[in-house]
Design an enzyme around this catalytic site. Structure first.
Site, PDB file in Angstrom:
ATOM      1  N   CYS A   1      -2.090  48.402 -33.362  1.00 54.45           N
ATOM      2  CA  CYS A   1      -1.428  49.284 -32.403  1.00 54.45           C
ATOM      3  C   CYS A   1      -2.243  49.224 -31.106  1.00 54.45           C
ATOM      4  O   CYS A   1      -3.008  48.289 -30.896  1.00 54.45           O
ATOM      5  CB  CYS A   1      -1.279  50.708 -32.944  1.00 54.45           C
ATOM      6  SG  CYS A   1      -2.808  51.634 -33.148  1.00 54.45           S
TER       7      CYS A   1
ATOM      8  N   ASN B   1      -6.016  51.818 -31.936  1.00 57.88           N
ATOM      9  CA  ASN B   1      -6.607  51.741 -33.274  1.00 57.88           C
ATOM     10  C   ASN B   1      -7.244  53.053 -33.717  1.00 57.88           C
ATOM     11  O   ASN B   1      -8.243  53.068 -34.411  1.00 57.88           O
ATOM     12  CB  ASN B   1      -7.601  50.580 -33.362  1.00 57.88           C
ATOM     13  CG  ASN B   1      -8.021  50.231 -34.780  1.00 57.88           C
ATOM     14  OD1 ASN B   1      -9.165  49.844 -35.003  1.00 57.88           O
ATOM     15  ND2 ASN B   1      -7.135  50.333 -35.734  1.00 57.88           N
TER      16      ASN B   1
ATOM     17  N   CYS C   1      -4.751  55.891 -34.375  1.00 61.05           N
ATOM     18  CA  CYS C   1      -3.656  56.675 -34.970  1.00 61.05           C
ATOM     19  C   CYS C   1      -2.843  55.840 -35.951  1.00 61.05           C
ATOM     20  O   CYS C   1      -3.045  55.912 -37.151  1.00 61.05           O
ATOM     21  CB  CYS C   1      -2.706  57.211 -33.886  1.00 61.05           C
ATOM     22  SG  CYS C   1      -3.403  58.474 -32.826  1.00 61.05           S
ATOM     23  N   ARG C   2      -1.926  55.047 -35.407  1.00 54.52           N
ATOM     24  CA  ARG C   2      -0.963  54.341 -36.255  1.00 54.52           C
ATOM     25  C   ARG C   2      -1.599  53.250 -37.104  1.00 54.52           C
ATOM     26  O   ARG C   2      -1.354  53.182 -38.313  1.00 54.52           O
ATOM     27  CB  ARG C   2       0.148  53.730 -35.395  1.00 54.52           C
ATOM     28  CG  ARG C   2       1.024  54.768 -34.738  1.00 54.52           C
ATOM     29  CD  ARG C   2       2.046  54.150 -33.850  1.00 54.52           C
ATOM     30  NE  ARG C   2       1.417  53.547 -32.671  1.00 54.52           N
ATOM     31  CZ  ARG C   2       2.050  52.801 -31.782  1.00 54.52           C
ATOM     32  NH1 ARG C   2       3.329  52.535 -31.939  1.00 54.52           N
ATOM     33  NH2 ARG C   2       1.409  52.327 -30.744  1.00 54.52           N
ATOM     34  N   SER C   3      -2.390  52.376 -36.498  1.00 50.12           N
ATOM     35  CA  SER C   3      -2.901  51.240 -37.279  1.00 50.12           C
ATOM     36  C   SER C   3      -3.901  51.644 -38.354  1.00 50.12           C
ATOM     37  O   SER C   3      -3.865  51.064 -39.445  1.00 50.12           O
ATOM     38  CB  SER C   3      -3.436  50.129 -36.378  1.00 50.12           C
ATOM     39  OG  SER C   3      -4.425  50.576 -35.502  1.00 50.12           O
TER      40      SER C   3
ATOM     41  N   ASP D   1       4.962  56.686 -32.705  1.00 53.26           N
ATOM     42  CA  ASP D   1       3.642  56.910 -32.104  1.00 53.26           C
ATOM     43  C   ASP D   1       3.411  58.412 -31.963  1.00 53.26           C
ATOM     44  O   ASP D   1       4.054  59.073 -31.158  1.00 53.26           O
ATOM     45  CB  ASP D   1       3.554  56.236 -30.742  1.00 53.26           C
ATOM     46  CG  ASP D   1       2.159  56.304 -30.152  1.00 53.26           C
ATOM     47  OD1 ASP D   1       1.280  57.023 -30.699  1.00 53.26           O
ATOM     48  OD2 ASP D   1       1.917  55.641 -29.127  1.00 53.26           O
TER      49      ASP D   1
END
Length: 162
Positions: A11, A14, A16-18, A126
């Site tokens: 993402c 690096n 939150c999402r990933s 996100d």
């Protein structure tokens, strides 16, 4: 057993999402007894060395996974040879990954949610600018992708992104 599949989940920052995607895929693979290598990174460098966002840590912990020890890093040129799959969590990061790919890249690059039936071309939600409820939506997205990837590997039918 050595894994011949390796996944880098990417993402922007690096945090939150990933890292949530990394945690979900690691957990799904471990539960299924599937040996794969999993890591995460960001296309941006401003969070390098930082732990995941506290809201990401909280949602992972609520699902039984401690990601407090994860640290953000930026995608490196070597990643394009180290991993068999580099999966972006949205189209902007996908475009950036493709732009940065070195000539000798061997990794296949695609979108994470392409693994989920009916989600091809979609981005993982996100949650960064929202509240903690958004992190549950992100968890649901990355968990669905993780389950689909692992199921595909188990059936010998995981189709690598094009």
């Amino acid at each position: 057993m050595k894994s011949d599949r390796s996944f880098l989940l990417v993402c922007l920052g690096n945090i939150c999402r990933s890292p949530l995607a990394e945690a979900a895929l690691r957990e799904a693979a471990a539960r299924a007894g599937v040996a794969i290598t999993v890591d995460s990174a960001g296309t941006g460098a401003w969070h390098v060395g930082h732990p995941p966002d506290p809201r990401a840590q909280a949602v992972a912990l609520a699902h039984g996974i401690d990601i407090a020890g994860y640290r953000a890093r930026q995608v490196a040129a070597a990643d394009y040879r180290r991993f068999t799959e580099i999966l972006a969590l949205d189209r902007d990061n996908l475009a950036e990954l493709r732009r940065r790919a070195p000539k000798d890249a061997t990794a296949r690059i695609g979108l994470l949610l392409d693994a989920v039936p009916g989600r091809k071309g979609q981005a993982v939600a996100d949650p960064y600018y929202g509240d903690s409820a958004g992190f549950e939506v992100t968890w649901a997205d990355v968990s669905a992708a993780a389950e689909a990837i692992v199921a595909g590997i188990q059936k010998g039918g995981y189709v690598r992104p094009e």
